[in-house]
Design an enzyme around this catalytic site. Sequence first.
Site, PDB file in Angstrom:
ATOM      1  N   LYS A  71       0.955  -1.164   0.102  1.00 52.64           N
ATOM      2  CA  LYS A  71       0.134  -0.069  -0.065  1.00 52.64           C
ATOM      3  C   LYS A  71       0.909   1.231  -0.004  1.00 52.64           C
ATOM      4  O   LYS A  71       2.028   1.300   0.109  1.00 52.64           O
ATOM      5  CB  LYS A  71      -0.722  -0.276   1.356  1.00 52.64           C
ATOM      6  CG  LYS A  71      -0.138   0.085   2.546  1.00 52.64           C
ATOM      7  CD  LYS A  71      -0.892  -0.257   3.689  1.00 52.64           C
ATOM      8  CE  LYS A  71      -0.175  -0.205   5.127  1.00 52.64           C
ATOM      9  NZ  LYS A  71      -1.093  -0.816   6.194  1.00 52.64           N
ATOM     10  N   TYR A 123      12.742  32.053   2.562  1.00 55.58           N
ATOM     11  CA  TYR A 123      11.617  32.689   2.767  1.00 55.58           C
ATOM     12  C   TYR A 123      11.397  33.040   4.348  1.00 55.58           C
ATOM     13  O   TYR A 123      11.929  32.217   5.170  1.00 55.58           O
ATOM     14  CB  TYR A 123      10.389  31.877   2.674  1.00 55.58           C
ATOM     15  CG  TYR A 123       9.976  31.735   1.161  1.00 55.58           C
ATOM     16  CD1 TYR A 123       9.858  32.843   0.407  1.00 55.58           C
ATOM     17  CD2 TYR A 123       9.904  30.506   0.789  1.00 55.58           C
ATOM     18  CE1 TYR A 123       9.251  32.800  -0.714  1.00 55.58           C
ATOM     19  CE2 TYR A 123       9.384  30.302  -0.793  1.00 55.58           C
ATOM     20  CZ  TYR A 123       9.204  31.410  -1.381  1.00 55.58           C
ATOM     21  OH  TYR A 123       8.937  31.459  -2.683  1.00 55.58           O
TER      22      TYR A 123
HETATM   23  C1  LIG Z   1      -0.015  -1.618   6.808  1.00 55.88           C
HETATM   24  C2  LIG Z   1      -0.341  -3.040   7.540  1.00 55.88           C
HETATM   25  C3  LIG Z   1       0.258  -3.971   7.616  1.00 55.88           C
HETATM   26  C4  LIG Z   1       1.920  -4.040   7.465  1.00 55.88           C
HETATM   27  O1  LIG Z   1       2.167  -3.372   8.808  1.00 55.88           O
HETATM   28  P1  LIG Z   1       4.085  -3.456   8.864  1.00 55.88           P
HETATM   29  O2  LIG Z   1       4.017  -2.636  10.389  1.00 55.88           O
HETATM   30  O3  LIG Z   1       4.274  -2.172   8.006  1.00 55.88           O
HETATM   31  O4  LIG Z   1       4.456  -4.420   8.559  1.00 55.88           O
HETATM   32  C5  LIG Z   1      -0.311  -5.100   7.920  1.00 55.88           C
HETATM   33  N1  LIG Z   1      -1.681  -5.403   8.333  1.00 55.88           N
HETATM   34  C6  LIG Z   1      -2.545  -4.325   8.205  1.00 55.88           C
HETATM   35  C7  LIG Z   1      -4.004  -4.465   7.990  1.00 55.88           C
HETATM   36  C8  LIG Z   1      -1.962  -3.165   7.572  1.00 55.88           C
HETATM   37  O5  LIG Z   1      -2.844  -1.943   7.400  1.00 55.88           O
END
Ligand SMILES: *Cc1c(COP(=O)(O)O)cnc(C)c1O
Length: 396
Positions: free
Chosen positions: A49, A288
């Site tokens: 993601k 700035y």
């Molecule tokens: C993002 C996510 C993960 C991954 O977590 P990490 O700590 O990056 O390994 C696993 N399960 C869900 C439901 C997530 O949203």
Amino acid sequence: MEEEPFVHTTSDSTQLTTWLEISRRAYADNLQLIRHLVGEGVEIGAVVKANGYGHGLELVADLAAAHGAGSFCVHSLDEALRLRRAGHKQDILVLGQIMQRRLPEAIEAGLTLAMFDADGGRALAQACHQQPSIGQVKVHLKIETGTYRQGACDDELSRLVDILRGVPRVDIEGAYTHFANIEDTTQHDYAEQQRQRFGKALEQLKAMGVTPRKLHTACSAAALLFPETRFQMVRLGISQYGFWPSRETRLSFQLQDPESAAALQPVLTWKTRVGQVKWIPEGSYVGYGCSYQVTRRSRLAILPIGYSDGYDRQLSNRGHVLIRGRRAPIRGRICMNLTMVDVTDIPQVEPEDEVVLLGRQGDQEILAEDLAQLIGTIHYEVVARLSAELRRILVG
Ligand SMILES: *Cc1c(COP(=O)(O)O)cnc(C)c1O
């Protein structure tokens, strides 16, 4: 017309003013380490993601597939469709919400859908009814165990399962949950409570005649620390990119296994090049808001990157970059597309010199954790916010 993703697996960095290098070697080593830890019997679901945690969705997916990940987890339908367009045939679990009107696309693409309430179940039942020509739809039940974000609690879970059982084409392949307090502490009793609640929910399902074949609860921290959370699959996010989920996770890991030389290696290096170099008089203000005044005649290097690239503005007057293997401090406020650094003490600096914003140069290193600490957040956010428009180049 389909939107082209901003991903380039081969590119000539000598033509670029800023880019991300993604190390195949580091990625492969990280996945090998995790495979060694979880064993052959556990599927690695690569969590890609947020544009592969900023590393580039398609690029990371290719690496993950090549180095032993069996499936993908994404947040959105659009991310999943990008993976299908890139040719990935593996299971893709969409963790997030899908608009009801787009369920047909998800079914058509053969995605695995997270189901977390009865409304979602009804919407899926309706979509299946309207699309009789397409085969099975795999779903994973998201079970509430104490994180209190997405997830079905006891009664809701029963209602959801009742609805899904009435749709013959729906295959309740999986069930999962997500831990609330596993990265942020070395005390893991809350996680243990959640694991027990997950067990109870599985019994509840069993009593309803539903026994999902693919159970998963572990994010990186759980996968690294607790074998009993791994079940059939781990949802591996941050650790594949070479980051420990937190200092606490690293500490707990080392306490459990002091002999282990387990080393995750950051996969990403963010680079840019010096634009202009110039001398400015003692007493000059930089940038700035005139927020920095130099106390001596100074040499500045102007870098062609800024907060629109994902270089956080809170690094103004705080952060450093690496040039010629040395640290150059940021002076004045970071602009949308420009950042000024002091190179008075690095006299060899010239235009087009390579600069490292994140990663290693010579024997110096800037970690995502370092930037996170300076701006009051976590390394997850630092990498997830890297602009999707930055070029990603596979190296090594
Ligand atoms: C993002 C996510 C993960 C991954 O977590 P990490 O700590 O990056 O390994 C696993 N399960 C869900 C439901 C997530 O949203």
